[in-house]
Scaffold this active site. Structure first.
Site, PDB file in Angstrom:
ATOM      1  N   ASP A  97       0.858  -1.172   0.000  1.00  0.00           N
ATOM      2  CA  ASP A  97       0.000   0.000   0.000  1.00  0.00           C
ATOM      3  C   ASP A  97       0.901   1.231   0.000  1.00  0.00           C
ATOM      4  O   ASP A  97       2.030   1.172   0.490  1.00  0.00           O
ATOM      5  CB  ASP A  97      -0.892  -0.003   1.251  1.00  0.00           C
ATOM      6  CG  ASP A  97      -1.999   1.047   1.116  1.00  0.00           C
ATOM      7  OD1 ASP A  97      -2.705   1.281   2.097  1.00  0.00           O
ATOM      8  OD2 ASP A  97      -2.134   1.631   0.021  1.00  0.00           O
ATOM      9  N   ASP A 133      -8.105  -7.208   1.407  1.00  0.00           N
ATOM     10  CA  ASP A 133      -7.102  -7.290   2.484  1.00  0.00           C
ATOM     11  C   ASP A 133      -7.785  -6.846   3.767  1.00  0.00           C
ATOM     12  O   ASP A 133      -8.691  -6.007   3.712  1.00  0.00           O
ATOM     13  CB  ASP A 133      -5.921  -6.373   2.204  1.00  0.00           C
ATOM     14  CG  ASP A 133      -6.147  -4.983   2.780  1.00  0.00           C
ATOM     15  OD1 ASP A 133      -6.695  -4.133   2.048  1.00  0.00           O
ATOM     16  OD2 ASP A 133      -5.826  -4.764   3.973  1.00  0.00           O
ATOM     17  N   CYS A 185     -12.590 -27.796   9.799  1.00  0.00           N
ATOM     18  CA  CYS A 185     -11.531 -26.927   9.288  1.00  0.00           C
ATOM     19  C   CYS A 185     -10.247 -27.730   9.069  1.00  0.00           C
ATOM     20  O   CYS A 185      -9.873 -28.536   9.910  1.00  0.00           O
ATOM     21  CB  CYS A 185     -11.276 -25.787  10.287  1.00  0.00           C
ATOM     22  SG  CYS A 185      -9.925 -24.711   9.824  1.00  0.00           S
ATOM     23  N   CYS A 205      -7.206 -26.560   8.990  1.00  0.00           N
ATOM     24  CA  CYS A 205      -5.987 -25.820   9.363  1.00  0.00           C
ATOM     25  C   CYS A 205      -5.197 -26.588  10.419  1.00  0.00           C
ATOM     26  O   CYS A 205      -5.710 -27.483  11.103  1.00  0.00           O
ATOM     27  CB  CYS A 205      -6.352 -24.416   9.858  1.00  0.00           C
ATOM     28  SG  CYS A 205      -6.686 -24.299  11.623  1.00  0.00           S
ATOM     29  N   HIS A 227      -5.577 -20.249  12.305  1.00  0.00           N
ATOM     30  CA  HIS A 227      -6.964 -20.639  11.999  1.00  0.00           C
ATOM     31  C   HIS A 227      -7.697 -19.530  11.239  1.00  0.00           C
ATOM     32  O   HIS A 227      -8.348 -19.769  10.217  1.00  0.00           O
ATOM     33  CB  HIS A 227      -7.744 -20.988  13.271  1.00  0.00           C
ATOM     34  CG  HIS A 227      -9.207 -21.125  12.996  1.00  0.00           C
ATOM     35  ND1 HIS A 227      -9.761 -22.232  12.388  1.00  0.00           N
ATOM     36  CD2 HIS A 227     -10.219 -20.234  13.156  1.00  0.00           C
ATOM     37  CE1 HIS A 227     -11.056 -22.039  12.210  1.00  0.00           C
ATOM     38  NE2 HIS A 227     -11.364 -20.835  12.666  1.00  0.00           N
TER      39      HIS A 227
HETATM   40  C1  LIG Z   1      -9.494  -0.991   7.179  1.00  0.00           C
HETATM   41  N1  LIG Z   1     -10.143  -0.167   6.210  1.00  0.00           N
HETATM   42  C2  LIG Z   1      -9.425   0.393   5.225  1.00  0.00           C
HETATM   43  N2  LIG Z   1      -8.110   0.103   4.954  1.00  0.00           N
HETATM   44  C3  LIG Z   1      -7.781   0.931   3.920  1.00  0.00           C
HETATM   45  C4  LIG Z   1      -6.564   1.087   3.230  1.00  0.00           C
HETATM   46  C5  LIG Z   1      -5.433   0.108   3.440  1.00  0.00           C
HETATM   47  C6  LIG Z   1      -4.707   0.420   4.644  1.00  0.00           C
HETATM   48  C7  LIG Z   1      -4.344  -0.759   5.450  1.00  0.00           C
HETATM   49  O1  LIG Z   1      -4.095  -1.932   4.703  1.00  0.00           O
HETATM   50  C8  LIG Z   1      -2.821  -2.450   5.086  1.00  0.00           C
HETATM   51  O2  LIG Z   1      -1.874  -2.089   4.104  1.00  0.00           O
HETATM   52  C9  LIG Z   1      -1.943  -2.844   2.951  1.00  0.00           C
HETATM   53  C10 LIG Z   1      -2.329  -1.696   6.249  1.00  0.00           C
HETATM   54  O3  LIG Z   1      -2.609  -2.117   7.524  1.00  0.00           O
HETATM   55  C11 LIG Z   1      -2.846  -0.913   8.296  1.00  0.00           C
HETATM   56  C12 LIG Z   1      -1.540  -0.373   8.842  1.00  0.00           C
HETATM   57  C13 LIG Z   1      -3.903  -1.206   9.316  1.00  0.00           C
HETATM   58  O4  LIG Z   1      -3.333   0.066   7.386  1.00  0.00           O
HETATM   59  C14 LIG Z   1      -3.041  -0.418   6.098  1.00  0.00           C
HETATM   60  C15 LIG Z   1      -6.458   2.131   2.276  1.00  0.00           C
HETATM   61  N3  LIG Z   1      -5.239   2.394   1.676  1.00  0.00           N
HETATM   62  C16 LIG Z   1      -5.138   3.415   0.789  1.00  0.00           C
HETATM   63  N4  LIG Z   1      -3.956   3.701   0.198  1.00  0.00           N
HETATM   64  N5  LIG Z   1      -6.213   4.191   0.421  1.00  0.00           N
HETATM   65  C17 LIG Z   1      -7.448   3.991   0.970  1.00  0.00           C
HETATM   66  O5  LIG Z   1      -8.422   4.720   0.620  1.00  0.00           O
HETATM   67  C18 LIG Z   1      -7.598   2.932   1.962  1.00  0.00           C
HETATM   68  C19 LIG Z   1      -8.844   2.722   2.600  1.00  0.00           C
HETATM   69  C20 LIG Z   1      -8.910   1.725   3.583  1.00  0.00           C
HETATM   70  N6  LIG Z   1      -9.933   1.335   4.405  1.00  0.00           N
HETATM   71 ZN   LIG Z   2      -9.010 -24.089  11.812  1.00  0.00          ZN
END
Ligand SMILES: CNc1nc2c(CC[C@H]3O[C@@H](OC)[C@@H]4OC(C)(C)O[C@@H]43)c3nc(N)[nH]c(=O)c3cc2[nH]1
Ligand SMILES: [Zn+2]
Length: 378
Positions: free
Chosen positions: A102, A275, A313, A315, A344
């Site tokens: 990200d 994710d 499961c 796992c 799990h």
């Molecule tokens: C949970 N809801 C949620 N996650 C989002 C994210 C990914 C952000 C999270 O995905 C993980 O990175 C791949 C990381 O773990 C922590 C550190 C928790 O944060 C990162 C988003 N990323 C970007 N660039 N832009 C967005 O509009 C966006 C919106 C989100 N809404």
């Molecule tokens: Zn399991």
């Protein structure tokens, strides 16, 4: 490194997007330099170059295909140049599957205190040592090229929820300009750069964001700015507005989602990749995910329960250990307890997306969705 022929737009090309006759659910195959992967897919989150409490070997064993890591975190510590010197993220963390990073947009706005956003980028204080830092599309792309992930994300602003229409409009237009700057800064072939659709919770802004980014022609699209506290029906409404505008032969990644009920709904709208930190995060406080909802293994009710978390499961935890044993470990603060609940929960979500793919390929996704939602209590 692995040789990869063809242009980046082929990288995430869909080979057989099998589309069942119902709305947008589809099963596809994602081509990357580290393999061809099946969608719909769940991607375990390894924010700091490790999926907390599990090893790459265990991730492989449970069927993980692509894992996530985070530019914001790795940029601050240990530094993305250091990871490049170590041979890139795959080598550094000994993972030969797919990696998606990200861009750091979300973290700057969610983790960094005292942040200031300008056209140039975002200034923020490091949550590690309080130092003043700055991220821009150019810096975020360079950092991700150093990390060497197979799929990287454009630098964006994840609009907070709720947000005024005017702010959402200005931010979304800036995110589109940042996407163009991200594209220009991205010079590493064999690595796919995905744009991220924003637009807050406003239908018209979502459509403008999607159309503008599609005309910039990216190999794949993230849907951002969701799962930020909005009611689920609002999230689904934004998906309904956005997904149909995205090219059918490109992957769609719904960022930060989520629980199984959200996954099955988002697949219905045509989402391919997910994710979420949820499975690993709740595992660390002793909660296991099952097809009928959450099971808090730590509860006294399971003190003498010698059955596995879920006897159907496959796992490692469910094949070898009882709820009583895992509860004992959790109560005793034994690290192995967290490892078992994490294994799990990851297996559960990975297997769940595999089951959705099978249902789509056999053209029975609708009934799969009905049965699942009837049994799963949120
Ligand atoms: C949970 N809801 C949620 N996650 C989002 C994210 C990914 C952000 C999270 O995905 C993980 O990175 C791949 C990381 O773990 C922590 C550190 C928790 O944060 C990162 C988003 N990323 C970007 N660039 N832009 C967005 O509009 C966006 C919106 C989100 N809404
Ligand atoms: Zn399991």
């Amino acid at each position: 490194t692995c040789a990869f022929a063809g242009q980046k737009k082929v990288l995430a090309a869909y080979e057989e997007a099998v589309k069942c006759g119902y709305s947008g659910a589809r099963a596809g195959r994602l081509h990357t330099p580290h393999g061809v992967f099946d969608t719909p897919m769940f991607m375990p989150v390894g924010t700091q170059a490790t999926v907390k409490a599990v090893s790459p070997r265990e991730l492989k064993e449970m069927g993980a295909q692509i894992i996530l890591s985070n530019t914001y975190h790795l940029y601050l510590r240990p530094g993305t140049e250091l990871v490049a010197e170590a041979g890139g993220l795959h080598r550094f963390m000994d993972w030969d599957g797919g990696i998606l990073t990200d861009s750091g947009g979300f973290q700057v706005f969610s983790l960094g205190p005292l942040r200031k956003i300008t056209e140039e980028g975002a200034a923020f204080r490091s949550h590690i040592d309080g130092s003043t830092q700055f991220l821009s599309p150019e810096i975020a792309i360079k950092a991700q090229m150093n990390l060497g992930a197979d799929i990287i994300m454009a630098f964006d602003e994840c609009i907070p929820y709720p947000a005024e229409y005017q702010y959402a409009k200005l931010s979304t237009e800036r995110t589109t300009r940042w996407a163009e700057r991200s594209q220009k800064a991205h010079t590493r072939s064999g690595q796919a750069l995905f744009a991220i659709v924003q637009g807050g919770m406003y239908q018209d802004l979502r459509r403008v964001s999607a159309n503008d980014l599609v005309s910039l022609d990216f190999p794949g699209y993230g849907i951002g700015g969701l799962s930020v506290g909005e009611p689920k029906p609002v999230m689904y409404e934004m998906l309904e507005q956005t997904v149909p505008l995205l090219p059918e032969n490109k992957p769609r990644y719904l960022m930060g989602v989520g629980t199984p009920d959200c996954l099955v709904e988002a697949v219905r709208y045509g989402i391919d990749m997910f994710d979420c930190v949820f499975p690993t995060r709740v595992a660390r406080n002793g909660t296991a995910m099952t097809k009928s909802g959450r099971l808090v293994v730590k509860n006294a009710a399971y003190a003498k329960d010698f059955l596995p978390i879920d006897e159907n499961c496959g796992c490692y935890a469910c094949q070898n250990f009882s709820r009583a044993y895992i509860r004992h470990l959790l109560k005793a603060d034994e690290i192995f307890g967290l490892r078992l609940t994490t294994i799990h929960n990851l297996y559960f979500l990975l297997d769940f997306t595999k089951k959705m793919r099978q249902a789509i390929l056999e053209d029975r996704f609708l009934s799969f969705r009905e049965e699942f939602l009837a049994q799963y209590c949120k």
